[in-house]
Design a protein around this motif. Sequence first.
Motif, PDB file in Angstrom:
ATOM      1  N   UNK A   1     -16.608  -0.689 -19.924  1.00 46.58           N
ATOM      2  CA  UNK A   1     -16.933   0.130 -21.093  1.00 46.58           C
ATOM      3  C   UNK A   1     -18.442   0.339 -21.182  1.00 46.58           C
ATOM      4  N   UNK A   2     -19.207  -0.703 -20.879  1.00 51.89           N
ATOM      5  CA  UNK A   2     -20.666  -0.579 -20.894  1.00 51.89           C
ATOM      6  C   UNK A   2     -21.133   0.427 -19.848  1.00 51.89           C
ATOM      7  N   UNK A   3     -20.529   0.374 -18.687  1.00 46.87           N
ATOM      8  CA  UNK A   3     -20.908   1.310 -17.634  1.00 46.87           C
ATOM      9  C   UNK A   3     -20.596   2.747 -18.050  1.00 46.87           C
ATOM     10  N   UNK A   4     -19.451   2.940 -18.701  1.00 46.42           N
ATOM     11  CA  UNK A   4     -19.095   4.280 -19.173  1.00 46.42           C
ATOM     12  C   UNK A   4     -20.109   4.781 -20.192  1.00 46.42           C
TER      13      UNK A   4
ATOM     14  N   UNK B   1      -4.038  17.078 -19.321  1.00 49.06           N
ATOM     15  CA  UNK B   1      -3.932  15.679 -18.907  1.00 49.06           C
ATOM     16  C   UNK B   1      -4.118  14.786 -20.130  1.00 49.06           C
ATOM     17  N   UNK B   2      -3.174  13.890 -20.358  1.00 44.75           N
ATOM     18  CA  UNK B   2      -3.259  12.968 -21.486  1.00 44.75           C
ATOM     19  C   UNK B   2      -3.890  11.659 -21.022  1.00 44.75           C
ATOM     20  N   UNK B   3      -5.060  11.360 -21.536  1.00 44.33           N
ATOM     21  CA  UNK B   3      -5.771  10.139 -21.159  1.00 44.33           C
ATOM     22  C   UNK B   3      -5.406   9.026 -22.134  1.00 44.33           C
ATOM     23  N   UNK B   4      -4.789   7.979 -21.600  1.00 45.06           N
ATOM     24  CA  UNK B   4      -4.250   6.907 -22.448  1.00 45.06           C
ATOM     25  C   UNK B   4      -4.554   5.547 -21.825  1.00 45.06           C
ATOM     26  N   UNK B   5      -4.591   4.482 -22.638  1.00 44.85           N
ATOM     27  CA  UNK B   5      -4.708   3.131 -22.072  1.00 44.85           C
ATOM     28  C   UNK B   5      -3.447   2.778 -21.287  1.00 44.85           C
ATOM     29  N   UNK B   6      -3.623   2.043 -20.203  1.00 43.70           N
ATOM     30  CA  UNK B   6      -2.472   1.566 -19.428  1.00 43.70           C
ATOM     31  C   UNK B   6      -2.547   0.051 -19.229  1.00 43.70           C
ATOM     32  N   UNK B   7      -3.666  -0.428 -18.713  1.00 42.88           N
ATOM     33  CA  UNK B   7      -3.786  -1.874 -18.466  1.00 42.88           C
ATOM     34  C   UNK B   7      -4.744  -2.561 -19.435  1.00 42.88           C
ATOM     35  N   UNK B   8      -5.384  -1.792 -20.312  1.00 44.66           N
ATOM     36  CA  UNK B   8      -6.299  -2.408 -21.286  1.00 44.66           C
ATOM     37  C   UNK B   8      -6.054  -1.762 -22.645  1.00 44.66           C
TER      38      UNK B   8
ATOM     39  N   UNK C   1     -11.351   1.850 -26.179  1.00 41.86           N
ATOM     40  CA  UNK C   1     -11.119   0.440 -25.853  1.00 41.86           C
ATOM     41  C   UNK C   1     -10.460   0.283 -24.477  1.00 41.86           C
ATOM     42  N   UNK C   2     -10.261   1.378 -23.802  1.00 42.26           N
ATOM     43  CA  UNK C   2      -9.556   1.366 -22.513  1.00 42.26           C
ATOM     44  C   UNK C   2     -10.523   1.601 -21.359  1.00 42.26           C
ATOM     45  N   UNK C   3     -10.462   0.741 -20.351  1.00 40.21           N
ATOM     46  CA  UNK C   3     -11.323   0.909 -19.182  1.00 40.21           C
ATOM     47  C   UNK C   3     -11.051   2.236 -18.475  1.00 40.21           C
ATOM     48  N   UNK C   4      -9.776   2.489 -18.175  1.00 38.70           N
ATOM     49  CA  UNK C   4      -9.432   3.698 -17.435  1.00 38.70           C
ATOM     50  C   UNK C   4      -9.692   4.968 -18.220  1.00 38.70           C
ATOM     51  N   UNK C   5      -9.290   4.990 -19.493  1.00 41.17           N
ATOM     52  CA  UNK C   5      -9.477   6.193 -20.306  1.00 41.17           C
ATOM     53  C   UNK C   5     -10.957   6.488 -20.527  1.00 41.17           C
ATOM     54  N   UNK C   6     -11.772   5.444 -20.688  1.00 39.50           N
ATOM     55  CA  UNK C   6     -13.210   5.677 -20.864  1.00 39.50           C
ATOM     56  C   UNK C   6     -13.810   6.276 -19.596  1.00 39.50           C
ATOM     57  N   UNK C   7     -13.340   5.818 -18.442  1.00 29.23           N
ATOM     58  CA  UNK C   7     -13.826   6.383 -17.173  1.00 29.23           C
ATOM     59  C   UNK C   7     -13.388   7.840 -17.029  1.00 29.23           C
TER      60      UNK C   7
END
Length: 286
Positions: A218-221, A36-43, A138-144
């Motif tokens: 990002x802080x939550x991650x 699975x490639x984790x990449x930024x999409x919306x951030x 720097x990505x919300x989704x990728x960090x999660x």
Amino acid sequence: MGVWGTDQWMLEGSTNLDNIKVVLNAYRSIRERITYCSVPITSGHFYYSELEKKGVKSIDELVEEDQKIFIKYIMDNNSKEGIAFADEIAKESRRPVISPCAFEARTQRWREDDYMYLWFRLIEEKAKKLVMKPGWEYSNGASREFVRAIEMQFGFINPGNSLAKLPDDVDLNKEYDRIKKINLYAPGWQYLYLEDGVKLLSYAIHDLKQKGFEVPILEQSLCKLYHISLFGIKNLEQKKEKIPYKPEFDTEDSIISKEIKNLTKLKNKQLPLFKSKLEELKLKYN
């Protein structure tokens, strides 16, 4: 959610549950483990660079400036780079490679939680490897997604995470073993450890906060990684490695107060299991 919770809350208010199941079943037709490639999409970098360019601090302000810029510039550029990244990984991978940015359901009005629920399920059920695109911190989704994989490695994920109740015939021991065998990589198949995530996220948060951005996801991650690591962070500090940003742990209204309570519940209600996790961490980091 992690720490023995479930992700059912992500579906609250969603009108897309049937569609999510259809898409997930299509991915389940791949009868082997995936990369699975984790990449930024919306951030990610495109998002923050555009905010800086326009002199605004949030997506709402950006959309006020130009309603189309979010899709035309941020999402489209992230998608192009993300697909190209996955194509390069596919040349080196022996497993099927999934690029999440190649999938979109705008016409069905999927919410962000709908997408994340789908990708979390896919990662938990099918992924053997996660390859993180440079700049993922720097990505919300990728960090999660990074945090979710770490939660899996350390056994903080329930095998029935997507379900209200596990089927009676599920072998929990086998499921836990399978879930914990996920691996995280940077390009070039350089292994990524929990400490790498802590350092990258802390630098990204420090950088963005200095520029005046609020980055709660990002802080939550980062907070979740701190909780999981326990001894890992202590180990970093003993090495005197600079960690520019640390979350608050002791304030009642802090972003991680809920996670603290979850860990406390785990310690109080499943003490033998909690102790075994601590022993695993001691062996890993000391």
